[in-house]
Design a protein around this motif. Sequence first.
Motif, PDB file in Angstrom:
ATOM      1  N   PHE A 162       0.855  -1.181   0.000  1.00 41.60           N
ATOM      2  CA  PHE A 162       0.000   0.000   0.000  1.00 41.60           C
ATOM      3  C   PHE A 162       0.892   1.232   0.000  1.00 41.60           C
ATOM      4  O   PHE A 162       1.732   1.415   0.898  1.00 41.60           O
ATOM      5  CB  PHE A 162      -0.901   0.005   1.238  1.00 41.60           C
ATOM      6  N   VAL A 163       0.733   2.100  -1.006  1.00 38.79           N
ATOM      7  CA  VAL A 163       1.541   3.321  -1.108  1.00 38.79           C
ATOM      8  C   VAL A 163       0.626   4.523  -0.954  1.00 38.79           C
ATOM      9  O   VAL A 163      -0.293   4.734  -1.750  1.00 38.79           O
ATOM     10  CB  VAL A 163       2.294   3.395  -2.450  1.00 38.79           C
ATOM     11  N   ASN A 164       0.880   5.305   0.069  1.00 37.65           N
ATOM     12  CA  ASN A 164       0.149   6.530   0.344  1.00 37.65           C
ATOM     13  C   ASN A 164       0.930   7.697  -0.241  1.00 37.65           C
ATOM     14  O   ASN A 164       2.085   7.930   0.114  1.00 37.65           O
ATOM     15  CB  ASN A 164      -0.004   6.700   1.864  1.00 37.65           C
ATOM     16  N   VAL A 165       0.332   8.439  -1.154  1.00 38.85           N
ATOM     17  CA  VAL A 165       0.999   9.567  -1.803  1.00 38.85           C
ATOM     18  C   VAL A 165       0.637  10.852  -1.067  1.00 38.85           C
ATOM     19  O   VAL A 165      -0.541  11.158  -0.878  1.00 38.85           O
ATOM     20  CB  VAL A 165       0.612   9.668  -3.291  1.00 38.85           C
ATOM     21  N   SER A 166       1.666  11.578  -0.656  1.00 41.01           N
ATOM     22  CA  SER A 166       1.478  12.807   0.102  1.00 41.01           C
ATOM     23  C   SER A 166       2.294  13.921  -0.528  1.00 41.01           C
ATOM     24  O   SER A 166       3.113  13.697  -1.429  1.00 41.01           O
ATOM     25  CB  SER A 166       1.901  12.592   1.564  1.00 41.01           C
ATOM     26  N   SER A 167       2.089  15.127  -0.019  1.00 34.82           N
ATOM     27  CA  SER A 167       2.875  16.280  -0.464  1.00 34.82           C
ATOM     28  C   SER A 167       3.997  16.549   0.537  1.00 34.82           C
ATOM     29  O   SER A 167       3.879  16.232   1.731  1.00 34.82           O
ATOM     30  CB  SER A 167       1.980  17.514  -0.589  1.00 34.82           C
ATOM     31  N   VAL A 168       5.074  17.163   0.073  1.00 37.33           N
ATOM     32  CA  VAL A 168       6.183  17.500   0.961  1.00 37.33           C
ATOM     33  C   VAL A 168       5.775  18.549   1.991  1.00 37.33           C
ATOM     34  O   VAL A 168       6.506  18.764   2.970  1.00 37.33           O
ATOM     35  CB  VAL A 168       7.403  18.000   0.166  1.00 37.33           C
ATOM     36  N   HIS A 169       4.617  19.191   1.805  1.00 30.78           N
ATOM     37  CA  HIS A 169       4.124  20.122   2.819  1.00 30.78           C
ATOM     38  C   HIS A 169       4.015  19.431   4.170  1.00 30.78           C
ATOM     39  O   HIS A 169       4.228  20.058   5.214  1.00 30.78           O
ATOM     40  CB  HIS A 169       2.754  20.687   2.423  1.00 30.78           C
ATOM     41  N   ALA A 170       3.690  18.150   4.156  1.00 28.11           N
ATOM     42  CA  ALA A 170       3.508  17.415   5.406  1.00 28.11           C
ATOM     43  C   ALA A 170       4.824  17.141   6.122  1.00 28.11           C
ATOM     44  O   ALA A 170       4.822  16.781   7.304  1.00 28.11           O
ATOM     45  CB  ALA A 170       2.789  16.093   5.126  1.00 28.11           C
ATOM     46  N   LEU A 171       5.950  17.299   5.432  1.00 22.93           N
ATOM     47  CA  LEU A 171       7.245  17.062   6.059  1.00 22.93           C
ATOM     48  C   LEU A 171       7.715  18.245   6.896  1.00 22.93           C
ATOM     49  O   LEU A 171       8.648  18.113   7.692  1.00 22.93           O
ATOM     50  CB  LEU A 171       8.306  16.752   4.988  1.00 22.93           C
ATOM     51  N   ASP A 172       7.095  19.387   6.698  1.00 15.05           N
ATOM     52  CA  ASP A 172       7.493  20.586   7.430  1.00 15.05           C
ATOM     53  C   ASP A 172       6.787  20.606   8.777  1.00 15.05           C
ATOM     54  O   ASP A 172       5.577  20.832   8.848  1.00 15.05           O
ATOM     55  CB  ASP A 172       7.125  21.836   6.620  1.00 15.05           C
ATOM     56  N   PRO A 173       7.517  20.373   9.889  1.00 15.67           N
ATOM     57  CA  PRO A 173       6.851  20.346  11.205  1.00 15.67           C
ATOM     58  C   PRO A 173       6.253  21.688  11.589  1.00 15.67           C
ATOM     59  O   PRO A 173       5.367  21.746  12.449  1.00 15.67           O
ATOM     60  CB  PRO A 173       7.991  19.953  12.160  1.00 15.67           C
ATOM     61  N   GLY A 174       6.710  22.761  10.943  1.00 16.21           N
ATOM     62  CA  GLY A 174       6.157  24.077  11.228  1.00 16.21           C
ATOM     63  C   GLY A 174       4.861  24.362  10.489  1.00 16.21           C
ATOM     64  O   GLY A 174       4.224  25.392  10.746  1.00 16.21           O
TER      65      GLY A 174
END
Length: 398
Positions: A102-114
Motif C-alpha cells: 500500500f503506497v500513500n501519496v502525500s505532499s512535501v508540505h507534510a514534512l514541514d513540522p512548522g
Amino acid sequence: MRVVVTGATGFVGRQLVPLLADAGAELLLVGRQPQRIAQLFPGLAVCGYDAIKRQGAGFDLLVHLAVVNNDADEPAETFFEVNVRQLLEVAGSARRAGIGRFVNVSSVHALDPGNAGPYAQSKREAARLLADMEGIETQTVYLPAVYGDRWSGALSFLNRLPRWLARPAFRLLAALKPTVHVSRLAAFLIEPAVQREEETVLSDGQGRNLTYRVLRRAIDLGFVAAVTVLLGWAMLLVWVLVRIQSSGPGIFAQKRVGRNGEVFTCYKFRTMKTGTVQAGTHEVSGEAITDIGRFLRRTKLDELPQVWNILRNEMSLVGPRPCLPVQRQLVEARRRRGVLKLKPGITGLAQVNDIDMSDPERLARWDARYGALQSLLLDLRIILATARGRGRGDRTAG
C-alpha cells in the motif's frame, strides 16, 4: 503487475494512469463515481470503494491518491475525514483483499513540522497511523510540485506560455522550489529493485538544472568574498587566540568524505587539544575541547576556514556535513541513499534540525531528504536558520 489506483481523476492520477498502463500494468481504478472514471479512462476496470475487497483480490499494489488537497477551502474535519479515516479504511480493504503493498501519496508540505495547516496535520497523522498497520507493507511517498505533459497548481500559468518561453521559465522556478515529473512516480511504483522505506521523497533533484547550479555557485562565491573582505581580520584574530591558548596549529586540517565518495582535506579552526583521537565528535570526550574551542563551536566560527574548500569547489555553503572516512556506517548509509552525489556543505538541513552523526541512519535519511528537496529557497532557509543559531553541531561524548 496488477495495480489498484484511488483518486485517478485528480491531476496526478490523470497523468499517472496512462504511464502505468503503457508499462503493462493491469489497472483497477477506484473512486466514489466509477462512471466518471470510466469516461476518463475507457477500457480500464473501475469500481467503488466498497468493492475493493472483491475486485482487488490478488492485486500487487494499491496506490492511494485520493485526498483533500492543501489548497481546498474545507473545514479541518473534512481534511481528517478524507486524509486520515478514509485512507485507513482503504488500507484495511487492501489488506483484506490480500494486496501486498500500500503506497500513500502525500505532499512535501507534510514534512514541514512548522506547517500547522489542516492538510499537513492530517497527512502527518495518516502517515503515522499507516506505519503502525500490520498485515500489509505500507509506505508514504512525498512529492513536491508534480508536472507531466502539463503543469498544475501554482505552475499552471506555464500552460498558457509558448513552449520556447515556458521551459526556461520552468527551470528557473524549479531552481527555487523542488519539482517532480510524474514519470518518476510511475517508475518508483513498478520498479521492483527500488529500495522501499516507510518514508520516501521523490523529486527531479537539481543535478541537471543548470540554472540552480549556476546560481548556487554564485551564492557560494559571494559568501567566500564577503567572509574574506569583511571577516578576514577576525579570522586572523581567531587564529592567534587558538595558538595562544593551547599548543598546536591554529588551523586544523582533516580528511573528509566529499562528493562521489572522494576524500578531500577540510579546514577548520582547531577547537580540540592536539593529539585528540580522529573520530566522530560524538565519540570524543568534551574534555578534549579547548575553552576558546567551545566558543568557536557554539558560534560556528570554527567553520570559517572552509571558505577555502568552497573556493576549491570541494564544498558548498549548504549541503550534508562531510564525515570522516572511518565513519563507515554513515558513509554506507549515505551511499545507499544517493547522498554521496551531493556536494557537502558547511551547514545543512540535518544540522539546523539538531541531528548529528551519532545516529548514522537517521542522519542519512535527513541528508537524502535534503537532496530530494534541494532548492534555492530551502538553501536560504537553512542559511538563515544557521545565522539565527539553530543547530548545535555534533555533540561530544560527554
